[in-house]
Scaffold this motif. Structure first.
Motif, short mmCIF file in Angstrom:
data_model
loop_
_atom_site.label_atom_id
_atom_site.label_comp_id
_atom_site.label_asym_id
_atom_site.label_seq_id
_atom_site.Cartn_x
_atom_site.Cartn_y
_atom_site.Cartn_z
N GLY A 149 0.78 -1.22 0.00
CA GLY A 149 0.00 0.00 0.00
C GLY A 149 0.82 1.27 0.00
N VAL A 150 2.10 1.17 0.40
CA VAL A 150 2.93 2.37 0.55
C VAL A 150 4.31 2.13 -0.04
CG1 VAL A 150 3.96 4.00 2.20
CG2 VAL A 150 1.71 3.00 2.68
N ILE A 151 4.80 3.10 -0.80
CA ILE A 151 6.20 3.13 -1.23
C ILE A 151 6.88 4.31 -0.57
CG2 ILE A 151 7.81 3.46 -3.14
CD1 ILE A 151 5.82 2.13 -5.00
N HIS A 152 7.91 4.03 0.22
CA HIS A 152 8.73 5.10 0.77
C HIS A 152 9.75 5.51 -0.29
CE1 HIS A 152 12.42 6.06 3.52
NE2 HIS A 152 11.92 7.15 2.97
N VAL A 153 9.61 6.71 -0.80
CA VAL A 153 10.50 7.23 -1.83
C VAL A 153 11.71 7.86 -1.13
CG1 VAL A 153 10.72 8.73 -3.83
CG2 VAL A 153 8.52 7.67 -3.32
N MET A 154 12.82 7.16 -1.15
CA MET A 154 14.00 7.61 -0.41
C MET A 154 14.67 8.79 -1.11
SD MET A 154 15.79 4.28 1.25
CE MET A 154 16.49 3.63 -0.28
N ALA A 155 14.99 9.80 -0.32
CA ALA A 155 15.50 11.05 -0.89
C ALA A 155 16.98 11.01 -1.19
CB ALA A 155 15.19 12.22 0.05
N GLY A 156 17.76 10.29 -0.39
CA GLY A 156 19.21 10.24 -0.59
C GLY A 156 19.94 11.37 0.08
N ASN A 183 -2.69 1.44 -6.79
CA ASN A 183 -3.29 1.46 -5.45
C ASN A 183 -2.29 1.83 -4.38
OD1 ASN A 183 -5.85 0.56 -6.40
ND2 ASN A 183 -5.07 -1.53 -6.51
N THR A 184 -1.17 2.39 -4.79
CA THR A 184 -0.07 2.67 -3.86
C THR A 184 0.06 4.15 -3.59
OG1 THR A 184 1.12 0.74 -4.71
CG2 THR A 184 2.40 2.35 -3.48
N VAL A 185 0.28 4.48 -2.32
CA VAL A 185 0.55 5.85 -1.89
C VAL A 185 2.05 6.02 -1.71
CG1 VAL A 185 0.23 7.49 0.02
CG2 VAL A 185 -1.69 6.11 -0.78
N LEU A 186 2.56 7.18 -2.06
CA LEU A 186 3.98 7.49 -1.90
C LEU A 186 4.17 8.30 -0.62
CD1 LEU A 186 4.83 8.63 -5.54
CD2 LEU A 186 4.52 6.31 -4.64
N VAL A 187 5.28 8.03 0.08
CA VAL A 187 5.59 8.81 1.28
C VAL A 187 7.05 9.26 1.24
CG1 VAL A 187 3.86 7.73 2.77
CG2 VAL A 187 6.16 6.75 2.66
N MET A 188 7.31 10.40 1.89
CA MET A 188 8.66 10.91 2.07
C MET A 188 8.97 10.90 3.57
SD MET A 188 8.50 14.19 -0.51
CE MET A 188 6.98 14.74 0.26
N GLU A 189 10.23 10.55 3.89
CA GLU A 189 10.65 10.47 5.28
C GLU A 189 11.83 11.39 5.54
OE1 GLU A 189 12.01 7.16 8.64
OE2 GLU A 189 12.40 6.77 6.52
N ALA A 190 11.78 12.13 6.62
CA ALA A 190 12.92 12.95 7.06
C ALA A 190 13.80 12.13 8.00
CB ALA A 190 12.43 14.20 7.76
N ILE A 191 15.10 12.22 7.81
CA ILE A 191 16.08 11.51 8.64
C ILE A 191 16.85 12.54 9.46
CG2 ILE A 191 17.99 9.88 8.68
CD1 ILE A 191 15.47 8.74 7.41
N ASN A 192 16.95 12.33 10.76
CA ASN A 192 17.61 13.32 11.60
C ASN A 192 19.10 13.44 11.28
OD1 ASN A 192 19.43 12.00 13.89
ND2 ASN A 192 17.71 10.60 13.53
N ARG A 193 19.66 14.62 11.55
CA ARG A 193 21.05 14.90 11.18
C ARG A 193 22.06 14.15 12.03
NH1 ARG A 193 21.83 21.16 9.13
NH2 ARG A 193 20.01 21.20 7.73
N PHE A 194 21.67 13.65 13.19
CA PHE A 194 22.60 12.84 13.98
C PHE A 194 22.86 11.51 13.27
CE2 PHE A 194 20.45 15.53 17.12
CZ PHE A 194 21.55 16.11 17.74
N THR A 195 21.81 10.95 12.71
CA THR A 195 21.92 9.66 12.03
C THR A 195 22.52 9.82 10.64
OG1 THR A 195 20.02 8.79 13.25
CG2 THR A 195 20.61 7.66 11.20
N MET A 196 22.09 10.85 9.90
CA MET A 196 22.51 11.03 8.52
C MET A 196 22.65 12.52 8.22
SD MET A 196 20.77 9.04 5.27
CE MET A 196 20.65 7.55 6.25
N PRO A 197 23.84 13.09 8.45
CA PRO A 197 24.01 14.55 8.37
C PRO A 197 23.71 15.16 7.01
CG PRO A 197 25.88 13.52 9.50
CD PRO A 197 25.06 12.42 8.91
N ARG A 198 23.88 14.41 5.93
CA ARG A 198 23.73 14.98 4.59
C ARG A 198 22.42 14.59 3.91
NH1 ARG A 198 26.38 19.18 3.10
NH2 ARG A 198 26.23 18.53 0.92
N HIS A 199 21.48 14.02 4.63
CA HIS A 199 20.24 13.58 4.00
C HIS A 199 19.47 14.76 3.42
CE1 HIS A 199 16.26 11.52 3.67
NE2 HIS A 199 17.04 10.52 3.34
#
Length: 270
Positions: free
Chosen positions: A103-110, A140-156
């Motif tokens: 039902g969901v695709i997480h579209v990873m930003a990089g 039938n799929t919804v797309l989602v975007m996820e924010a990653i904190n800078r401690f875990t991934m500084p350049r996300h």
């Protein structure tokens, strides 16, 4: 009863077992759905069979990542210069989502390359998401975007959930929402309950882990009883992915479900 449903993230949970065995283990532990970021290591027919035999729903998959150490290792949607890589990967994600009924695709930003500004990365992300929404229009799929904190991934490319929500608002599609990862939100300024309230209309998926060590709820600083109450208050009735590193075995780490209002379902026969 809680409104939302719990899904086992098979990248993080049941790692005591080989990947195929994790499906049956999740079902026996009372989960009705699973998520995992990288289905592409397996043929979709094989994954479909594992799901069906365990009686599980595929909840979420991620778009593919690029080569290890590259800016697109954790996605390419927000990486200037990787537009074709993104398009190829997204079309593959749509095929897998169709096979698995995800039902969901997480579209990873990089990650933002050193020579690129965050403004350039944001513009690339908007353009790529606009194209992706066109491709997903009749699915039938919804797309989602996820924010990653800078401690875990500084350049996300996305480091604040409000930025993801702003992009979703600009593109203004019922096929696009935000992934509210409670761990990352806590690590990016906290105020989880207020931000759940503010972003409620755009939340299409939720993931949980405690902070700061990303273990199961109840092992850190997040008041998870209040978080689950707030999810009920805002009317969220989708899936909640359990994306945490168990402090012990996976089964022992599931103790929190009862105290937080998620009594596990009866185990199923193999």
């Amino acid at each position: 009863m809680r409104k939302a449903k719990l899904a086992a993230n098979l990248k993080w949970l049941f790692k005591e077992l080989d990947f195929e065995s994790r499906f049956q283990a999740a079902a026996h532990a009372g989960f009705q759905g699973v998520e995992y970021p990288n289905p592409y290591a397996f043929e979709p027919t094989k994954l479909r069979g594992w799901l069906d035999r365990a009686g599980l729903k595929q909840v979420l998959i991620n778009t593919p990542g690029g080569p290890t150490g590259s800016p697109s290792e954790f996605g390419s949607a927000g990486v200037p210069g990787c537009e074709q890589e993104f398009r190829n990967g997204f079309l593959s994600a749509l095929e897998y989502a169709d096979w698995l009924d995800a039902g969901v695709i997480h579209v990873m930003a990089g990650n933002v390359p050193p020579e690129v500004t965050r403004r350039q990365a944001a513009a690339t992300l908007v353009a790529n998401m606009s194209w992706a929404l066109e491709q997903a229009q009749n699915t039938n799929t919804v797309l989602v975007m996820e924010a990653i904190n800078r401690f875990t991934m500084p350049r996300h490319s996305l480091d604040e959930i409000e930025h993801a929500a702003e992009i979703a608002a600009v593109l203004d599609s019922p096929k696009l929402g935000v992934l509210f990862d409670v761990f990352h939100v806590q690590r990016s300024g906290g105020n989880v309950l207020e931000r759940l309230q503010n972003l409620a209309p755009q939340i299409a998926h939720v993931q949980v882990a405690d902070s700061p060590h990303r273990h199961e709820p109840g092992t850190g600083e997040i008041a998870y009883s209040a978080v689950f109450d707030q999810l009920d208050n805002i009317g969220y009735d989708g899936w909640i992915g359990c994306e945490y590193e168990p402090t012990t075995s996976t089964l022992e780490s599931l103790w929190w479900r009862g105290p937080l209002g998620y009594e596990p379902a009866q185990g199923r026969a193999s």
